[in-house]
Design an enzyme around this catalytic site. Structure first.
Site: not given
Ligand code: AMP
Length: 192
Positions: A13, A87, A126, A138, A149
């Protein structure tokens, strides 16, 4: 043009959003990036968010909806790419209401389809690349958080596929294809 990129962690994404920003002047709204920024603030909220993220769980709808609301009030340029948001179904409903308030609509929810087996490799890769480039990986890019996740994705986010299908907004692309091929598939949807 406003779109959502949907797919599990590691589906690509962020990579595809990056292309759309460069080539179509769109604005990437990544709640993950916003939360990673918030956690460096050292505030109580930031620390709490950090713990939840590192466990691989979702932060509350209220927090992420608040973050998105602020951005929708800003410049709109070539449109928004929602990356990692919504999400949950509650977030999807909130997004619709927020877009309506701005006189905007959602054009497409684009699913990047992948197989779980490749996600672990991509995410561990990554993390390795980031470290090799002198950065810090990360905290949630490890196998244990990734499992959580993925589970969160299947339990809370994958129902959105049905939701957007029912609304007539869902498009699917093969997220396992080479990244330029994925980019071309997304481009074809946007130009149709
Ligand atoms: P990402 O970078 O999109 O993989 O997000 C990393 C982490 O941020 C996720 O595993 C969640 O803990 C939190 N997170 C990101 N976007 C959301 C969302 N829309 N709703 C809830 N938690 C989020």
């Amino acid at each position: 043009m406003n779109i959502i990129l949907l797919g599990p962690p590691g589906a690509g994404k962020g990579t595809q959003a990056g292309f759309l920003v460069k080539e179509r002047d769109m604005i990437q709204l990544s709640t993950g990036d916003m939360l990673r920024e918030a956690r460096t603030s050292g505030t109580e909220m930031g620390n709490k968010v950090a713990e939840v993220m590192d466990r691989g769980e979702l932060v509350t709808d209220e927090i992420v909806i608040g973050l998105i609301r602020e951005k929708l009030e800003g410049p709109q340029k070539g449109g928004f790419i929602f990356d990692g948001f919504p999400r949950t179904l509650a977030q999807a409903d909130a997004l619709q209401a927020l877009l309506e308030e701005e006189g905007q609509t959602l054009d497409y929810a684009i699913e990047l389809r992948v197989r779980d087996e490749v996600l672990v490799d991509r995410i561990v890769g990554r993390a390795r690349e980031t470290v090799a480039a002198g950065g810090t990986a990360r905290a949630d890019d490890n196998e244990e958080s990734l499992k959580k996740r993925l589970m969160e994705y299947y339990k809370k986010t994958s129902p959105l596929l049905g939701y957007y299908h029912a609304k007539g907004n869902l498009k699917r692309v093969d997220g396992l294809a080479e990244m330029n091929v994925v980019k071309a598939s997304i481009g074809a949807i946007l130009d149709a």
